[in-house]
Each structure stands twice: as structure tokens, then as C-alpha cells.
Design an enzyme around this catalytic site. Structure first.
Site, PDB file in Angstrom:
ATOM      1  CG  ASP A 267      -2.070   0.844   0.963  1.00  0.00           C
ATOM      2  OD1 ASP A 267      -2.224   1.663  -0.092  1.00  0.00           O
ATOM      3  OD2 ASP A 267      -3.234   0.591   1.644  1.00  0.00           O
TER       4      ASP A 267
HETATM    5  C1  BGC Z   1      -5.033   3.381   0.278  1.00  0.00           C
HETATM    6  C2  BGC Z   1      -5.319   2.145  -0.753  1.00  0.00           C
HETATM    7  C3  BGC Z   1      -5.409   2.848  -2.141  1.00  0.00           C
HETATM    8  C4  BGC Z   1      -3.955   3.528  -2.446  1.00  0.00           C
HETATM    9  C5  BGC Z   1      -3.908   4.149  -3.661  1.00  0.00           C
HETATM   10  C6  BGC Z   1      -3.711   4.158   0.025  1.00  0.00           C
HETATM   11  O1  BGC Z   1      -3.790   5.011   0.734  1.00  0.00           O
HETATM   12  O2  BGC Z   1      -4.982   2.504   1.505  1.00  0.00           O
HETATM   13  O3  BGC Z   1      -6.679   1.630  -0.475  1.00  0.00           O
HETATM   14  O4  BGC Z   1      -5.648   2.102  -3.246  1.00  0.00           O
HETATM   15  O5  BGC Z   1      -3.891   4.426  -1.351  1.00  0.00           O
HETATM   16  O6  BGC Z   1      -4.420   5.395  -3.902  1.00  0.00           O
END
Ligand code: BGC
Length: 742
Positions: A267
Site C-alpha cells: 500500500d
Molecule cells: C489506500 C489504498 C489505495 C492507495 C492508492 C492508499 O492510501 O490505503 O486503498 O488503493 O492509497 O491510492
């Protein structure tokens, strides 16, 4: 490209080029006119050197045919081996058409609804250049304090999570990723992110492996079995080790046991965050931990970019792992057909005709209606009699901001307000007053300051608040019915939106209290991203329609429901708590040794609130009245390889036609480990004509009785079982049967 050619390509790559494939950054840097700004801006923050930019493997959240084409073109013009970029996006509840937020979608209990929303989202986003969608989010969620419950497709139930995960992955991906309208699915977040302590985002998770396998793993497993191409790690620690670098989780469970062969992406910044967790001592160790655990792509940190090379030089095994990761990344690019056509399914012409097309909007409205949950309807006040004079009050009446926190790409030009939609149907029989803001400025300022934005001061806010209430009261005096549209601010739900107070904002409660004094029927249309604490206002309201954040077509969808042109049929996928102190509250809990009963003090309960949830899992009313009788099992003993047929009579005792979600629960009464009081095992969404009687049938098989025992075997144990059938998890008919070994 043939597999052999991919291997040849891999052989031609320098170590820097390989590592580049394993780095993902926000793609807007390629879109900037001023290239100097690019190299000094985001790249500097990420501590990436300039050469890295043209060897990175993927970008985040660039979408739109023109943008994607431009970025891909520019990237390829400078890239030595011409390996196309992958475009990955957060199309969480739709691209241009915003569908209801995922928790709402789940409340449809209708696979067809989930599938059709996913189909349109995939088509819209793929012609606009997306290759991968960071969806579905299948984290089991039991705690309403956690802001991300709004994204959880299955809510608190593992079976719903399993079914929806499979449906969405299969719909996004189709049979072949090169088909028009197909995108790869990146399922998130592995693992157990929904169990963060106290519902605080990014927090710790510590749970037994048995609990993990029983409740949290099934949805991820189902997504993997459905062929998901990618998985995203989660921000939390899992049993002492950050999930992103948790070798047991990624290697033992995900790769070996579940056989996942696709790409694992961290993530946002999560590899670097293992330092802040107190697990990796520095960047180099973070890179080593992540590559050893099996993370293929580092999203938005420069850890891989800056440390993997050194690690590869020091250790051949790490270089081998890098090769494996790059091979996976190149293979996905190949499956998407990007080597032959780097622009994939981008289609400017189709973009013009397909995005926001009227037939999809009409479809979206119908699908949206199945996500609403009627929580209360005293004396059948809904649907509203069109001849009544309506006072329409609240900050969501004349507001198009009803698409939720992940709808940053949605096209708001087609969003309607509730006021427009009602006026279109009812003309001037409606009087409107805003009545209150969604939040007081002090609350908004807390959100603004967390985002680094300047705070705003409002002169005489308290007085303005009183004036707004007074004018709402004034127009309500002349009305027959008060229709309220209230709720959370969309910025109170989603990532980093954990809350310890999950009631309606104080200023809106005050509005309800003042209007209540008029003793007129009050109906609430509720906008929110989580189960709310409604205990202080529920009694004052005659009816409550839960509409979540319903998306682009929300206003029209709501209008038709309130006016009785359509009938609500959603059921809750998360229990609503009595109050926040009860969180986490969920239906499939265990019994204590001292279950609650009256007239005894030393039992498991709260002194001040009931033990049960406020609105239970599976609950939701309809304009129909469904009566369940005659639960019948064709036998009361079952052995291996047999099934029991369960039949129930359901009568629609109303003049309305509508859907009912018939739910089957089972309890394993005694087990080698204790078993929950009830577990959802099957459900059917059935259509009933007015006054229709139906006999609904389910088959119980031994597979439905299986669970993870204390030796971590997945078994069904002989013994007594209870079976429950009903329209929610509490109001059920009950019978029992016995499982006997042959
Ligand atoms: C979130 C994810 C998301 C990613 C990309 C993160 O902060 O936890 O769910 O897909 O950002 O935007």
C-alpha cells in the site's frame, strides 16, 4: 508475446531497469508542462533520481484516454527497452458514474447488482486507460469507528465477502484481459486491515490464526481463487509484524497455501512505514524485509529504488527474487497485451459515447435503489402520499455532494439534488430550508488542518445556526410531513477517518430536536459511510431510509423510493451499535458463559444499554410486509455426503410488489472450539407480487458445517445444529438437526 520472449526481455534488462519495474509513483508528474518542476517536486520528495523516472513500471491514478496516451507516449519515447507502463487506479465505486459506496453495494445482497456496477466501472475505466483497478476492498469490518468500513464490500460477514469478491474479480477481468472493457483486479488489503484496534486507522491487529482463517481470510481466498491478478498489502501490523513485510502471511499463506501467482503491491508508502512501525531499522532493511516477504511493487516510496540494487549486489538470492518479481510484472503487461499495443483498450471515440451514457445512468439508478436500507417505517408513513405538503429540510436536500470519499474521478455534471428531483415530480408542493450545515466549522477545521489546508472562521456561527433552525421550523409548521436529508460529511468517512463519536453531528441533532417539538411526522433520509449511533434520535423519527453515499444517480433513486415508485430491498451488512461504546458489535459472535438474561446481575452485558445491536445484521424493511411461517426440514439427521432441504413459507401480506432477502443461518451448538451463535450460510433475494406466497428452499450440506478447529484443520464435527431462517439475523424461525457420522 510468448513466455520465451518475456524471459529474453528480462535478460536484456539492467538491474536498474528491473528495479524500476518494481517502483510505482503518482503519474501526474509526467503530465506537468514544466519538466523541471517534475524533477524537483514529487521526485525530490520521494528521493528518486531522475533516471529512475523513465524506468518505473507503473503509475498511480492517471486516467482519461488523453492523459494516459500522453504519459505512455512520452514514457516510451524515453525508455530504452520500450516496456510500457501499467496504469493503476482507484476506481472504488465507479469512474465517471459514481455508484453507491461499496458498503452500500453490499447491502443489495444481489450478485447481479454487484456485477452490473463492476461491469460498467470496468468498461468506463478501461476505455479511459486503466489497466488495473485497486478494487475490490474485501476487509471484513466489524467496527463502525473505522472510517474505511465504507469501502468494505462484505461488511462484517465472511460469506458475503467471499461471494462479492469472486463476483467483482471475475467481472473486472473477464476471460481475457485484452477484451474491451476488462481490467485487472488488485484486491486489498492483505490482511485483516478491518480489525485495527479500536477502529483507529493504520493501527495494530493481533488475532489468533484460527480467527484469521475463519473470518478474515475467506474473502481474500475467494478473490485469489477467482483469479485476481494482484493483491495489495495492508498498513497494519499483523501479529507483531507489519503485514507488508509479514513473511508468514505473504509466503506461507498467500503464495504457498493459496497458490497466488500474481503481483503483490505494497500500500501507499507502506514499505517505508515499516521503519516507523519499529520493525525495519532503516531503508535498506525495509527493502530487504519487503523483498524477502515477497512484495513485488513498492507503491509511492523510494525504498526499492534506492536500496534494492545494493542488496542484489550483496546477495544473489535477493537478485533472484527481483527477477521473479519483474517476471510477474512483465507477465501482467503481456496478459494485458501492452507489448503489442501499449495503449491497451484506450478508446477516445468510445469514451465520448460510453462514459456517462444515459442508458448506463438509468441502469445505475435502478441498481442504486437496491442498496438503500429502510430502517424504520412507523405506520407505513413511507411511501409518502404525494398530496401531502412536504417541508424538505437539511444540508443534503440541495446538495450534489453525495458520491462519497473515493469518487474523485466522477463526473458531477449529471448529479442532481434531492430538491430538483422532488420538484420535478411534485412541483411546488415542497418547501425547502437548509436547517443546518453538515458540520460546524470547528469540525470542518479539524479536517482541513489535518489536510494542511487553512482553517476558516465563521462570524456569529451560533446565531446563524439558530436562524437556520428557526426558518426550518417556520416552514415545517405549514407542512404535513417533515422530510429530512441529514448525515455525515463525506470527509468523515473513508481512509484516515476513524471516529470515536459516530452519532450524527451535534448541530443536526439539534435541528431534529427542534423540529420534533412540532409533533409532525418526520422522515429521515440518511447519508453516511458507516453504521451510525442513532439511539438519541430514532424515537423522534417515524421513518429512516439509509441511503449511504448513493452516487451520481442517488437523488433520483431516492425520490422514486420515497414516492413509492420503487420499493426498498436492501439489508444491512454491518450491525448498527446502540452507541459507540458497544463497538465492535457483530452478529456472529460467541456466547459467553454468562449470556444475558433478566433479573441476574452477574451476566455479560452493559449496565446502560442492551447487549444486542441497535439494528442487526441482515435487517432492512420493505414497503411489503413479509410473513415467515412453516419452516420445514425434510429430515433431522444428516450424514456425510447428504443434504437437508429446508423450506419456508413466505407471504407478502401487502399490496406492494417487492424483493425480500431470505437468509439462512446455522449454529453449531457444541464444538471442539466454541462456535458463533449464528452464521450466515445462504441467502436468496426473491421477488414477490402483491399478496404472493412463495415457498423458498435451501439445501444444507456438510460443507456448510465446516470450521477451523484448534489444530487448524477445516472440519465438520458431528453433533447438534440449529437452523434459522428469516428476513434478518434476529427475527427468525428455528429448527434443529443432527450431524451423525456413518
Ligand atoms: C489506500 C489504498 C489505495 C492507495 C492508492 C492508499 O492510501 O490505503 O486503498 O488503493 O492509497 O491510492
Amino acid at each position: 508475446m510468448k513466455h520465451k520472449e518475456i524471459l529474453e526481455l528480462l535478460n536484456k534488462m539492467t538491474i536498474e531497469e528491473k528495479i524500476g519495474q518494481m517502483v510505482q509513483i503518482a503519474g501526474d508528474i509526467f503530465l506537468s508542462e514544466d519538466k523541471n518542476a517534475v524533477l524537483t517536486g514529487p521526485l525530490k520528495d520521494l528521493h528518486l533520481h531522475n533516471e529512475m523516472v523513465y524506468s518505473i513500471g507503473s503509475v498511480l491514478n492517471v486516467i482519461g484516454a488523453r492523459n494516459v496516451r500522453q504519459v505512455q507516449k512520452e514514457y516510451l519515447s524515453k525508455s530504452r527497452l520500450k516496456i510500457p507502463l501499467l496504469f493503476m487506479d482507484d476506481i472504488i465505486n465507479g469512474y465517471k458514474i459514481a455508484f453507491p459506496i461499496p458498503i452500500a453495494q453490499g447491502c443489495s445482497w444481489n450478485i447481479k447488482v454487484i456485477k452490473e456496477m463492476a461491469e460498467i466501472s470496468a468498461m468506463e475505466s478501461s476505455i479511459a486507460g486503466a489497466n488495473v483497478n485497486f478494487s475490490p476492498m474485501v476487509d471484513l469490518s466489524r467496527d463502525a469507528r473505522w472510517g474505511r468500513v465504507m469501502e468494505s464490500i462484505g461488511g462484517e460477514d465472511p460469506l458475503l465477502g467471499e461471494i462479492y469478491a469472486k463476483t467483482i474479480v471475475e467481472t473486472y477481468q473477464g476471460k481475457k484481459l485484452t477484451e474491451v472493457g476488462k481490467i485487472a483486479s488488485c484486491v486489498k488489503h492483505i490482511a485483516a486491515y478491518g480489525a485495527v484496534e479500536a477502529g483507529r486507522d493504520y493501527n495494530t491487529v493481533d488475532m489468533s490464526e484460527r480467527e484469521f482463517r475463519q473470518y478474515y481470510l475467506p474473502a481474500y481466498k475467494s478473490a485469489i481463487e477467482a483469479g485476481a491478478e494482484m493483491l495489495m498489502t495492508s498498513f497494519n501490523i499483523l501479529n507483531g509484524i507489519p503485514a507488508t513485510v509479514n513473511t508468514w502471511l505473504i509466503q506461507e499463506i498467500i503464495r504457498k497455501e493459496l497458490g497466488f501467482k500474481g503481483i503483490i503491491i505494497s500500500d501507499y508508502g507502506a514499505i517505508e512505514e515499516t521503519i516507523a512501525h519499529g520493525y525495519s531499522a532503516n531503508g535498506k532493511e525495509a527493502a530487504k524485509n519487503a523483498i524477502n516477504a515477497g512484495v513485488d511493487i513498492d507503491m509511492m516510496s523510494s525504498i526499492y529504488a534506492n536500496y534494492l540494487k545494493e542488496l542484489c549486489i550483496e546477495n544473489q538470492e535477493i537478485e533472484n527474487k527481483v527477477n521473479e518479481s519483474v517476471l510477474r510484472i512483465l507477465s501482467l503487461k503481456n496478459k494485458l497485451g501492452l507489448f503489442e499495443n501499449p495503449y491497451g483498450n484506450i478508446n477516445e471515440e468510445k469514451e465520448k459515447t460510453y462514459l456517462m451514457n444515459p442508458s448506463n445512468l438509468e441502469k445505475a439508478k435502478k441498481l442504486t435503489q437496491e442498496t438503500f436500507v429502510l430502517l424504520k417505517n412507523k405506520h407505513h408513513i413511507l411511501p409518502i402520499n404525494k398530496d401531502k405538503k412536504i417541508a424538505f429540510i437539511g444540508p443534503y436536500v440541495n446538495n450534489i455532494g453525495i458520491t462519497g470519499s473515493w469518487s474523485m474521478f466522477s463526473d458531477r455534471s449529471q448529479n442532481h439534488t434531492l430538491l430538483d428531483s422532488f420538484q420535478e415530480k411534485l412541483g411546488n408542493n415542497i418547501a425547502y430550508a437548509k436547517g443546518s450545515e453538515i458540520l460546524r466549522q470547528e469540525e470542518i477545521n479539524k479536517i482541513l488542518s489535518a489536510e494542511g489546508l487553512p482553517m476558516v472562521h465563521i462570524e456569529n456561527e451560533a446565531q446563524k445556526e439558530q436562524e437556520m433552525i428557526a426558518s426550518a421550523v417556520e416552514i415545517s409548521k405549514r407542512a404535513d410531513i417533515i422530510l429530512l436529508a441529514l448525515g455525515e460529511h463525506y470527509k468523515q468517512t473513508g481512509e484516515a477517518c476513524s471516529r470515536s463519536d459516530i452519532a450524527l453531528p451535534e448541530n443536526q441533532i439539534q435541528l431534529i430536536n427542534e423540529l420534533y417539538k412540532l409533533s409532525k411526522p418526520m422522515i429521515l433520509i440518511l447519508f453516511n459511510g458507516r453504521p451510525l449511533q442513532l439511539n438519541t434520535i430514532e424515537e423522534k423519527l417515524d421513518s429512516i431510509l439509509e441511503v449511504w453515499f448513493p452516487g451520481t444517480t442517488g437523488a433520483k433513486a431516492i425520490t422514486e423510493i420515497i414516492l413509492g415508485e420503487e420499493n426498498p430491498s436492501g439489508k444491512l451488512t454491518m450491525s448498527f451499535p446502540q452507541n459507540v461504546g458497544q463497538c465492535p458489535v457483530y452478529y456472529n459472535h460467541y456466547n459467553t458463559g454468562r449470556p444475558h438474561h433478566d433479573n441476574f446481575r452477574y451476566v455479560s452485558r452493559y449496565q446502560d444499554i442492551p447487549t444486542e445491536s441497535f439494528y442487526p445484521f441482515g435487517y432492512g424493511l420493505s414497503y411489503c410486509d413479509f410473513k415467515y411461517t412453516e419452516l420445514h426440514l425434510n429430515k433431522h439427521k444428516i450424514s456425510e455426503n447428504e443434504t437437508i432441504t429446508v423450506m419456508v413459507k413466505i407471504e407478502n401480506q401487502s399490496n406492494y410488489a417487492g424483493y425480500e432477502v431470505v437468509q439462512l443461518y446455522i449454529q453449531d451448538v457444541y464444538g471442539s472450539v466454541v462456535r458463533p451463535v449464528k452464521e450466515l450460510k445462504a441467502f436468496k433475494k426473491e421477488y414477490f407480487k402483491p399478496h404472493e406466497i412463495k415457498y423458498v428452499k435451501f439445501d444444507i450440506s456438510i460443507d456448510m458445517l465446516k470450521f477451523w478447529n484448534d489444530k487448524l484443520d477445516y472440519v465438520a464435527e458431528p453433533g447438534q445444529f440449529k437452523v434459522f431462517v428469516g428476513g434478518d439475523s434476529v427475527k427468525v424461525l428455528e429448527d434443529k438437526f443432527e450431524f451423525l457420522l456413518d
